[in-house]
Scaffold this active site. Sequence first.
Site, PDB file in Angstrom:
ATOM      1  N   GLY A  16       0.862  -1.031  -0.403  1.00  0.00           N
ATOM      2  CA  GLY A  16      -0.196  -0.061  -0.097  1.00  0.00           C
ATOM      3  C   GLY A  16       1.186   1.313  -0.170  1.00  0.00           C
ATOM      4  N   ASN A  90      -3.255  -6.757   5.201  1.00  0.00           N
ATOM      5  CA  ASN A  90      -2.800  -8.049   4.451  1.00  0.00           C
ATOM      6  C   ASN A  90      -3.866  -9.650   5.042  1.00  0.00           C
ATOM      7  OD1 ASN A  90      -2.831  -6.639   7.213  1.00  0.00           O
ATOM      8  ND2 ASN A  90      -1.166  -8.277   8.616  1.00  0.00           N
ATOM      9  N   THR A  93      -2.131 -16.282   5.946  1.00  0.00           N
ATOM     10  CA  THR A  93      -2.179 -17.619   5.628  1.00  0.00           C
ATOM     11  C   THR A  93      -3.068 -18.120   7.047  1.00  0.00           C
ATOM     12  OG1 THR A  93      -0.521 -18.858   4.833  1.00  0.00           O
ATOM     13  CG2 THR A  93      -1.303 -20.471   5.181  1.00  0.00           C
ATOM     14  N   PHE A 225       4.419 -19.346 -10.314  1.00  0.00           N
ATOM     15  CA  PHE A 225       5.094 -20.226 -11.697  1.00  0.00           C
ATOM     16  C   PHE A 225       6.316 -19.067 -10.739  1.00  0.00           C
ATOM     17  CE2 PHE A 225       3.375 -21.084 -15.872  1.00  0.00           C
ATOM     18  CZ  PHE A 225       2.346 -21.727 -15.509  1.00  0.00           C
ATOM     19  N   CYS A 275       4.940 -13.520   0.127  1.00  0.00           N
ATOM     20  CA  CYS A 275       4.155 -13.615  -0.626  1.00  0.00           C
ATOM     21  C   CYS A 275       3.862 -15.595  -1.175  1.00  0.00           C
ATOM     22  CB  CYS A 275       3.898 -12.622  -1.947  1.00  0.00           C
ATOM     23  SG  CYS A 275       3.835 -11.256  -1.635  1.00  0.00           S
ATOM     24  N   ARG A 345      10.729 -11.535   6.598  1.00  0.00           N
ATOM     25  CA  ARG A 345       9.187 -12.252   6.909  1.00  0.00           C
ATOM     26  C   ARG A 345       9.524 -13.324   5.845  1.00  0.00           C
ATOM     27  NH1 ARG A 345       4.533  -8.725   4.871  1.00  0.00           N
ATOM     28  NH2 ARG A 345       5.924  -7.892   3.365  1.00  0.00           N
TER      29      ARG A 345
HETATM   30  C1  UDX Z   1      -0.106  -8.380   1.589  1.00  0.00           C
HETATM   31  C2  UDX Z   1       0.567  -8.976   1.974  1.00  0.00           C
HETATM   32  O1  UDX Z   1       1.384  -9.682   2.330  1.00  0.00           O
HETATM   33  C3  UDX Z   1       0.185  -9.087  -0.083  1.00  0.00           C
HETATM   34  O2  UDX Z   1      -0.492 -10.740  -0.534  1.00  0.00           O
HETATM   35  C4  UDX Z   1      -0.830  -7.994  -0.187  1.00  0.00           C
HETATM   36  O3  UDX Z   1      -1.248  -8.994  -1.320  1.00  0.00           O
HETATM   37  C5  UDX Z   1      -1.542  -7.240   0.838  1.00  0.00           C
HETATM   38  O4  UDX Z   1      -1.018  -7.218   1.706  1.00  0.00           O
HETATM   39  P1  UDX Z   1       2.114  -6.313   2.452  1.00  0.00           P
HETATM   40  O5  UDX Z   1       1.722  -5.187   2.428  1.00  0.00           O
HETATM   41  O6  UDX Z   1       3.728  -7.124   2.313  1.00  0.00           O
HETATM   42  O7  UDX Z   1       0.714  -7.222   1.574  1.00  0.00           O
HETATM   43  O8  UDX Z   1       1.667  -6.404   4.197  1.00  0.00           O
HETATM   44  P2  UDX Z   1       1.815  -5.189   5.230  1.00  0.00           P
HETATM   45  O9  UDX Z   1       2.797  -4.661   5.421  1.00  0.00           O
HETATM   46  O10 UDX Z   1       1.363  -6.585   6.491  1.00  0.00           O
HETATM   47  O11 UDX Z   1       0.317  -4.461   5.157  1.00  0.00           O
HETATM   48  C6  UDX Z   1      -1.072  -4.619   5.694  1.00  0.00           C
HETATM   49  C7  UDX Z   1      -1.174  -3.513   6.332  1.00  0.00           C
HETATM   50  O12 UDX Z   1      -2.728  -3.563   6.303  1.00  0.00           O
HETATM   51  C8  UDX Z   1      -1.018  -3.211   7.471  1.00  0.00           C
HETATM   52  O13 UDX Z   1       0.254  -2.444   7.857  1.00  0.00           O
HETATM   53  C9  UDX Z   1      -1.881  -3.978   8.883  1.00  0.00           C
HETATM   54  O14 UDX Z   1      -1.780  -2.697   9.910  1.00  0.00           O
HETATM   55  C10 UDX Z   1      -2.985  -2.760   7.604  1.00  0.00           C
HETATM   56  N1  UDX Z   1      -4.270  -3.622   7.703  1.00  0.00           N
HETATM   57  C11 UDX Z   1      -4.803  -4.283   8.261  1.00  0.00           C
HETATM   58  C12 UDX Z   1      -4.906  -2.182   8.278  1.00  0.00           C
HETATM   59  O15 UDX Z   1      -5.616  -0.953   8.243  1.00  0.00           O
HETATM   60  N2  UDX Z   1      -6.650  -2.899   8.500  1.00  0.00           N
HETATM   61  C13 UDX Z   1      -6.685  -3.663   8.342  1.00  0.00           C
HETATM   62  O16 UDX Z   1      -7.926  -4.753   8.865  1.00  0.00           O
HETATM   63  C14 UDX Z   1      -5.752  -5.444   8.637  1.00  0.00           C
HETATM   64  C1  UDX Z   2       7.587 -12.102  -5.408  1.00  0.00           C
HETATM   65  C2  UDX Z   2       7.418 -11.084  -6.819  1.00  0.00           C
HETATM   66  O1  UDX Z   2       8.210 -11.341  -7.801  1.00  0.00           O
HETATM   67  C3  UDX Z   2       6.033  -9.970  -7.223  1.00  0.00           C
HETATM   68  O2  UDX Z   2       6.132  -9.813  -8.260  1.00  0.00           O
HETATM   69  C4  UDX Z   2       5.427 -10.376  -6.156  1.00  0.00           C
HETATM   70  O3  UDX Z   2       3.970  -9.359  -6.379  1.00  0.00           O
HETATM   71  C5  UDX Z   2       5.072 -10.812  -5.053  1.00  0.00           C
HETATM   72  O4  UDX Z   2       6.081 -11.672  -5.010  1.00  0.00           O
HETATM   73  P1  UDX Z   2       8.962 -10.335  -3.539  1.00  0.00           P
HETATM   74  O5  UDX Z   2       9.140 -11.522  -2.511  1.00  0.00           O
HETATM   75  O6  UDX Z   2       9.515  -9.378  -3.518  1.00  0.00           O
HETATM   76  O7  UDX Z   2       8.242 -10.323  -5.225  1.00  0.00           O
HETATM   77  O8  UDX Z   2      10.647 -11.197  -4.195  1.00  0.00           O
HETATM   78  P2  UDX Z   2      10.898 -12.025  -5.709  1.00  0.00           P
HETATM   79  O9  UDX Z   2      12.338 -11.013  -5.922  1.00  0.00           O
HETATM   80  O10 UDX Z   2      10.721 -12.225  -6.548  1.00  0.00           O
HETATM   81  O11 UDX Z   2      12.039 -13.444  -4.583  1.00  0.00           O
HETATM   82  C6  UDX Z   2      11.585 -14.083  -4.261  1.00  0.00           C
HETATM   83  C7  UDX Z   2      12.560 -15.013  -3.125  1.00  0.00           C
HETATM   84  O12 UDX Z   2      12.936 -15.747  -4.497  1.00  0.00           O
HETATM   85  C8  UDX Z   2      13.602 -14.607  -2.388  1.00  0.00           C
HETATM   86  O13 UDX Z   2      13.702 -14.684  -1.157  1.00  0.00           O
HETATM   87  C9  UDX Z   2      14.831 -14.421  -3.590  1.00  0.00           C
HETATM   88  O14 UDX Z   2      15.981 -14.408  -2.214  1.00  0.00           O
HETATM   89  C10 UDX Z   2      14.136 -16.196  -3.687  1.00  0.00           C
HETATM   90  N1  UDX Z   2      14.528 -15.693  -5.545  1.00  0.00           N
HETATM   91  C11 UDX Z   2      14.474 -15.504  -6.505  1.00  0.00           C
HETATM   92  C12 UDX Z   2      15.644 -17.185  -6.056  1.00  0.00           C
HETATM   93  O15 UDX Z   2      16.295 -17.906  -4.992  1.00  0.00           O
HETATM   94  N2  UDX Z   2      16.441 -17.546  -7.089  1.00  0.00           N
HETATM   95  C13 UDX Z   2      15.763 -16.576  -7.974  1.00  0.00           C
HETATM   96  O16 UDX Z   2      15.954 -17.060  -8.220  1.00  0.00           O
HETATM   97  C14 UDX Z   2      15.192 -15.522  -7.987  1.00  0.00           C
END
Ligand code: UDX
Ligand code: UDX
Length: 464
Positions: A16, A90, A93, A225, A275, A345
């Site tokens: 966000g 968020n 799981t 994927f 994710c 995470r």
């Molecule tokens: C998360 C998930 O990981 C991702 O898969 C999803 O697409 C979007 O939410 P991320 O932004 O990384 O992504 O999560 P996080 O950093 O935990 O942020 C979510 C925020 O929502 C937190 O700051 C939390 O306090 C807030 N929240 C949660 C609200 O404001 N209201 C709620 O009821 C629950």
């Molecule tokens: C992922 C997706 O890439 C993004 O499009 C989606 O919106 C959120 O989830 P992120 O989790 O931030 O993004 O990081 P990413 O670069 O995808 O890496 C994920 C994990 O895979 C990391 O732990 C990274 O070290 C690992 N990784 C990635 C490998 O071990 N080998 C690779 O070749 C690529």
Amino acid sequence: MKFKKKILCIGAGYVGGPSMAMLAYKCPDYKVTVVDMNFERIDAWNSQDLPVYEPGLNKIVKKARGKNLFFAKDIEKQIKEADIIFVSVNTPTKTFGAGAGMAADLQYWEKTARQILENSYSPKIVIEKSTLPVKTALAMEKILSSPSGKIRFDVLSNPEFLAEGTAVQDLENPDRVLIGSHETRNGLKARQELVNIYSRWVPKEKIITSNIWSSELSKLVANAFLAQRVSSINSISALCEKTDADISEVAKAVGMDSRVGDKFLQAGIGFGGSCFKKDILNLVYLCSYYGLQEVADYWESVVKINEYQQDRFIANILRSMFNTLAGKRICILGFAFKANTGDTRESPAIYIARKLLGEHAEVVISDPKALKNAESDLADVKGDVKYIEDPYLAASGSHAIAILTDWDLYRRLDFRKIYRSMIKPAFLFDGRNIVDHRKCFGIGFNVYPIGKPALSHLHTANGN
Ligand code: UDX
Ligand code: UDX
């Protein structure tokens, strides 16, 4: 200043915060407000020390904050005033009840939908930004069908594909923007409104539209994927270690086929991040729910290989260090789940550090951005664990180094200096294959890469 439209985002997290900062930066005539139930997070977004570390983020937040980008606490008032609401809370799981350990926990999602309904007095476009199980929009629409039926809500799906560490460049120059809607007159009108916003900075051919269910599912599948590629290459790294093939050479040869492509073929200690695991398990749950057990099993194996890779790494450390780690000092270089983020995470480093402590090793953890998170991830473990940011100090006096994050700075370390400060024989376990293994071997290290023959000065029973 009179703004063209008021945009609200609920959820000021990794997704966000940066995505709304970019939107505000690119659309100065739109007012963009971000709210969160966690007020400390809002305070941090309003401070000099943003709650999310992303290269380039400070600059765009500074440019827009206070002009057309606001981080606010009055959630209800902001809902009332908004024309367009992104929901980016968020969806972890589920840890309890049906689907525990697999399905997405939608309680925050549903609570937010009700909050929007209770505070809306004018028509709104509500956009799913969070990653959600396919068909969630249906539940959203059911909740939002206001009792009086007077207020119109159009629900869109616009999943975010940004990756951490490159969020700003991914947002500024995305591979694609996906917008799903119902293919009704109102659905298409709402969709066009969002297309117009992104068109301010994203080339038209990169903005793709689809039906709402395809959009929801595409996000889960895209992550599945990507994770599958990582597990595929990691599974082959195990075979390389048995056969003297070299995973980097295999990955290069395979990736140069333009049908396969060379990205996401870096073998390592497995994927982390908030994710991949969550979204695959969610996909697995959906497949089982719809009676597609073979499909569910196929995707679940991606997660199993990821766990196997981490276990293999630990077993290798133990075996190479004469089957005992008790009292030995092991320096972990890198705790973040990938480079250029402070996020830990689901970081493989958490699991590996816990296992090493379980073997009664002394663990010293170093990371340029993630030490605070590392401390809280390991707050409940017993054992000897220290946190030292300087990698040279962290490595000094240790028996082994384990590189767990692909931070660039680790490629440039002076390993001769590090070797001199370590207990001998000195071990180097490169969980990301980022250092020059031959050079480190030449310095004196016993080097254990992933998916390549070990370079050892010792002659142990396992032939290394
Ligand atoms: C998360 C998930 O990981 C991702 O898969 C999803 O697409 C979007 O939410 P991320 O932004 O990384 O992504 O999560 P996080 O950093 O935990 O942020 C979510 C925020 O929502 C937190 O700051 C939390 O306090 C807030 N929240 C949660 C609200 O404001 N209201 C709620 O009821 C629950
Ligand atoms: C992922 C997706 O890439 C993004 O499009 C989606 O919106 C959120 O989830 P992120 O989790 O931030 O993004 O990081 P990413 O670069 O995808 O890496 C994920 C994990 O895979 C990391 O732990 C990274 O070290 C690992 N990784 C990635 C490998 O071990 N080998 C690779 O070749 C690529």
